[in-house]
Design a protein around this motif. Structure first.
Motif, PDB file in Angstrom:
ATOM      1  N   ALA A  71       0.873  -1.189   0.052  1.00 53.28           N
ATOM      2  CA  ALA A  71       0.045   0.093   0.043  1.00 53.28           C
ATOM      3  C   ALA A  71       0.888   1.442   0.071  1.00 53.28           C
ATOM      4  O   ALA A  71       0.654   2.169  -0.923  1.00 53.28           O
ATOM      5  CB  ALA A  71      -0.917  -0.033   1.221  1.00 53.28           C
ATOM      6  N   VAL A  72       1.876   1.236   0.849  1.00 47.42           N
ATOM      7  CA  VAL A  72       2.687   2.588   0.997  1.00 47.42           C
ATOM      8  C   VAL A  72       3.584   2.737  -0.250  1.00 47.42           C
ATOM      9  O   VAL A  72       3.713   3.751  -1.043  1.00 47.42           O
ATOM     10  CB  VAL A  72       3.723   2.241   2.000  1.00 47.42           C
ATOM     11  CG1 VAL A  72       4.639   3.514   2.210  1.00 47.42           C
ATOM     12  CG2 VAL A  72       3.006   2.406   3.240  1.00 47.42           C
ATOM     13  N   LEU A  73       3.931   1.628  -0.907  1.00 49.10           N
ATOM     14  CA  LEU A  73       4.798   1.477  -1.958  1.00 49.10           C
ATOM     15  C   LEU A  73       4.093   1.901  -3.266  1.00 49.10           C
ATOM     16  O   LEU A  73       4.505   2.734  -4.184  1.00 49.10           O
ATOM     17  CB  LEU A  73       5.761   0.362  -2.307  1.00 49.10           C
ATOM     18  CG  LEU A  73       6.761   0.184  -1.364  1.00 49.10           C
ATOM     19  CD1 LEU A  73       7.544  -1.370  -1.671  1.00 49.10           C
ATOM     20  CD2 LEU A  73       7.947   1.039  -1.531  1.00 49.10           C
ATOM     21  N   GLY A  74       2.786   1.259  -3.275  1.00 45.41           N
ATOM     22  CA  GLY A  74       1.719   1.441  -4.457  1.00 45.41           C
ATOM     23  C   GLY A  74       1.619   3.342  -4.218  1.00 45.41           C
ATOM     24  O   GLY A  74       1.140   4.080  -5.356  1.00 45.41           O
ATOM     25  N   TYR A  75       1.335   3.841  -3.290  1.00 52.94           N
ATOM     26  CA  TYR A  75       1.099   5.339  -3.190  1.00 52.94           C
ATOM     27  C   TYR A  75       2.455   6.139  -3.758  1.00 52.94           C
ATOM     28  O   TYR A  75       2.204   7.046  -4.677  1.00 52.94           O
ATOM     29  CB  TYR A  75       1.162   5.491  -1.784  1.00 52.94           C
ATOM     30  CG  TYR A  75       1.040   7.208  -1.161  1.00 52.94           C
ATOM     31  CD1 TYR A  75      -0.208   8.062  -1.445  1.00 52.94           C
ATOM     32  CD2 TYR A  75       2.276   7.824  -0.909  1.00 52.94           C
ATOM     33  CE1 TYR A  75      -0.259   9.205  -1.479  1.00 52.94           C
ATOM     34  CE2 TYR A  75       2.294   9.268  -0.853  1.00 52.94           C
ATOM     35  CZ  TYR A  75       0.924   9.812  -1.021  1.00 52.94           C
ATOM     36  OH  TYR A  75       1.187  11.219  -0.691  1.00 52.94           O
ATOM     37  N   PHE A  76       3.545   5.686  -3.560  1.00 51.54           N
ATOM     38  CA  PHE A  76       4.708   6.383  -4.164  1.00 51.54           C
ATOM     39  C   PHE A  76       5.254   5.850  -5.481  1.00 51.54           C
ATOM     40  O   PHE A  76       5.588   6.912  -6.361  1.00 51.54           O
ATOM     41  CB  PHE A  76       5.911   6.202  -3.181  1.00 51.54           C
ATOM     42  CG  PHE A  76       5.862   6.694  -1.720  1.00 51.54           C
ATOM     43  CD1 PHE A  76       6.181   8.015  -1.656  1.00 51.54           C
ATOM     44  CD2 PHE A  76       5.679   5.903  -0.635  1.00 51.54           C
ATOM     45  CE1 PHE A  76       6.037   8.581  -0.677  1.00 51.54           C
ATOM     46  CE2 PHE A  76       5.696   6.634   0.362  1.00 51.54           C
ATOM     47  CZ  PHE A  76       5.854   8.036   0.674  1.00 51.54           C
ATOM     48  N   PHE A  77       4.886   4.718  -5.931  1.00 46.21           N
ATOM     49  CA  PHE A  77       5.480   4.343  -7.101  1.00 46.21           C
ATOM     50  C   PHE A  77       4.249   4.292  -8.364  1.00 46.21           C
ATOM     51  O   PHE A  77       4.483   4.544  -9.421  1.00 46.21           O
ATOM     52  CB  PHE A  77       5.941   2.773  -7.412  1.00 46.21           C
ATOM     53  CG  PHE A  77       7.279   2.924  -6.766  1.00 46.21           C
ATOM     54  CD1 PHE A  77       8.315   3.493  -7.349  1.00 46.21           C
ATOM     55  CD2 PHE A  77       7.535   2.063  -5.308  1.00 46.21           C
ATOM     56  CE1 PHE A  77       9.639   3.382  -6.582  1.00 46.21           C
ATOM     57  CE2 PHE A  77       8.758   2.186  -4.991  1.00 46.21           C
ATOM     58  CZ  PHE A  77       9.709   2.812  -5.467  1.00 46.21           C
ATOM     59  N   PHE A  78       3.064   4.109  -7.826  1.00 51.45           N
ATOM     60  CA  PHE A  78       1.976   4.113  -8.726  1.00 51.45           C
ATOM     61  C   PHE A  78       0.931   5.268  -8.608  1.00 51.45           C
ATOM     62  O   PHE A  78      -0.006   5.300  -9.272  1.00 51.45           O
ATOM     63  CB  PHE A  78       1.210   2.611  -8.467  1.00 51.45           C
ATOM     64  CG  PHE A  78       2.114   1.650  -9.216  1.00 51.45           C
ATOM     65  CD1 PHE A  78       2.728   1.579 -10.405  1.00 51.45           C
ATOM     66  CD2 PHE A  78       2.225   0.458  -8.037  1.00 51.45           C
ATOM     67  CE1 PHE A  78       3.358   0.432 -10.461  1.00 51.45           C
ATOM     68  CE2 PHE A  78       3.224  -0.415  -8.555  1.00 51.45           C
ATOM     69  CZ  PHE A  78       3.768  -0.656  -9.685  1.00 51.45           C
ATOM     70  N   GLU A  80      -1.096   5.928  -6.065  1.00 50.60           N
ATOM     71  CA  GLU A  80      -2.293   5.475  -5.809  1.00 50.60           C
ATOM     72  C   GLU A  80      -2.576   6.246  -4.564  1.00 50.60           C
ATOM     73  O   GLU A  80      -1.855   6.545  -3.830  1.00 50.60           O
ATOM     74  CB  GLU A  80      -2.478   4.005  -5.503  1.00 50.60           C
ATOM     75  CG  GLU A  80      -2.279   3.103  -6.408  1.00 50.60           C
ATOM     76  CD  GLU A  80      -2.017   1.482  -6.252  1.00 50.60           C
ATOM     77  OE1 GLU A  80      -2.086   1.350  -5.242  1.00 50.60           O
ATOM     78  OE2 GLU A  80      -2.016   0.845  -7.149  1.00 50.60           O
ATOM     79  N   SER A  81      -3.969   6.766  -4.462  1.00 45.49           N
ATOM     80  CA  SER A  81      -4.176   7.426  -3.111  1.00 45.49           C
ATOM     81  C   SER A  81      -4.503   6.697  -1.974  1.00 45.49           C
ATOM     82  O   SER A  81      -5.006   5.445  -2.122  1.00 45.49           O
ATOM     83  CB  SER A  81      -5.622   8.214  -3.708  1.00 45.49           C
ATOM     84  OG  SER A  81      -6.565   7.445  -3.969  1.00 45.49           O
ATOM     85  N   LEU A  82      -4.286   7.194  -0.611  1.00 46.12           N
ATOM     86  CA  LEU A  82      -4.475   6.662   0.305  1.00 46.12           C
ATOM     87  C   LEU A  82      -5.352   7.662   1.381  1.00 46.12           C
ATOM     88  O   LEU A  82      -4.837   8.596   1.814  1.00 46.12           O
ATOM     89  CB  LEU A  82      -3.232   6.189   1.246  1.00 46.12           C
ATOM     90  CG  LEU A  82      -2.472   5.150   0.788  1.00 46.12           C
ATOM     91  CD1 LEU A  82      -0.987   5.128   1.379  1.00 46.12           C
ATOM     92  CD2 LEU A  82      -3.096   3.691   0.663  1.00 46.12           C
ATOM     93  N   GLN A  83      -6.576   7.390   1.462  1.00 44.73           N
ATOM     94  CA  GLN A  83      -7.452   8.160   2.280  1.00 44.73           C
ATOM     95  C   GLN A  83      -7.212   7.987   3.898  1.00 44.73           C
ATOM     96  O   GLN A  83      -6.418   7.015   4.175  1.00 44.73           O
ATOM     97  CB  GLN A  83      -8.908   7.787   2.088  1.00 44.73           C
ATOM     98  CG  GLN A  83      -9.375   8.067   0.373  1.00 44.73           C
ATOM     99  CD  GLN A  83     -10.882   7.912   0.312  1.00 44.73           C
ATOM    100  OE1 GLN A  83     -11.322   7.112   1.073  1.00 44.73           O
ATOM    101  NE2 GLN A  83     -11.504   8.277  -0.813  1.00 44.73           N
ATOM    102  N   TRP A  84      -7.386   8.996   4.756  1.00 44.69           N
ATOM    103  CA  TRP A  84      -7.099   8.575   6.080  1.00 44.69           C
ATOM    104  C   TRP A  84      -7.653   7.520   6.489  1.00 44.69           C
ATOM    105  O   TRP A  84      -7.091   6.869   7.434  1.00 44.69           O
ATOM    106  CB  TRP A  84      -7.683   9.848   6.829  1.00 44.69           C
ATOM    107  CG  TRP A  84      -9.044  10.041   6.984  1.00 44.69           C
ATOM    108  CD1 TRP A  84      -9.966  10.829   6.281  1.00 44.69           C
ATOM    109  CD2 TRP A  84      -9.779   9.557   7.996  1.00 44.69           C
ATOM    110  NE1 TRP A  84     -11.278  10.427   6.874  1.00 44.69           N
ATOM    111  CE2 TRP A  84     -11.143   9.780   7.998  1.00 44.69           C
ATOM    112  CE3 TRP A  84      -9.482   8.751   9.358  1.00 44.69           C
ATOM    113  CZ2 TRP A  84     -12.212   9.278   8.759  1.00 44.69           C
ATOM    114  CZ3 TRP A  84     -10.406   8.299   9.919  1.00 44.69           C
ATOM    115  CH2 TRP A  84     -11.761   8.770   9.793  1.00 44.69           C
TER     116      TRP A  84
END
Length: 107
Positions: A71-78, A80-84
């Protein structure tokens, strides 16, 4: 040493998962080969982690930390959004894995 094998299994699983989009449904040879190798190594390392750590703790750690890292790497590399709410859920996963490891006894 078992926790080192567990960490290596988690890293390999995360690498394999991060390569899934690059494989384009296994139509790209190099990323497909690399992700199969990463998953194979992940399971190989899991077998060594199971020597001294119970299967429940190994699997909870492997799955939970794998989900967190992807999830964290998807945020940085792809991008992808992470809601609170997702961030809170990820923090709960890490807390749960820490609790399981802290209060479980080795075989």
């Amino acid at each position: 040493m078992s926790y080192i094998f567990l960490a290596m299994a988690i890293i390999c699983e995360v690498i394999g998962t991060m390569l899934l989009p690059s494989s384009q449904n296994f139509t790209k040879l190099l990323p497909s080969f690399a992700l199969v190798l990463a998953y194979t190594l992940s399971f190989y390392f899991l077998t060594f982690a199971l020597r001294d750590i119970s299967i429940a703790v190994v699997y909870a750690s492997w799955a939970g930390l794998g989900v967190f890292l992807v999830a964290v790497l998807g945020y940085f590399f792809f991008n992808e959004s992470l809601q609170w709410q997702a961030i809170v859920g990820l923090c709960l996963i890490v807390s749960g894995v820490a609790l399981v490891n802290t209060y479980s006894s080795s075989q």
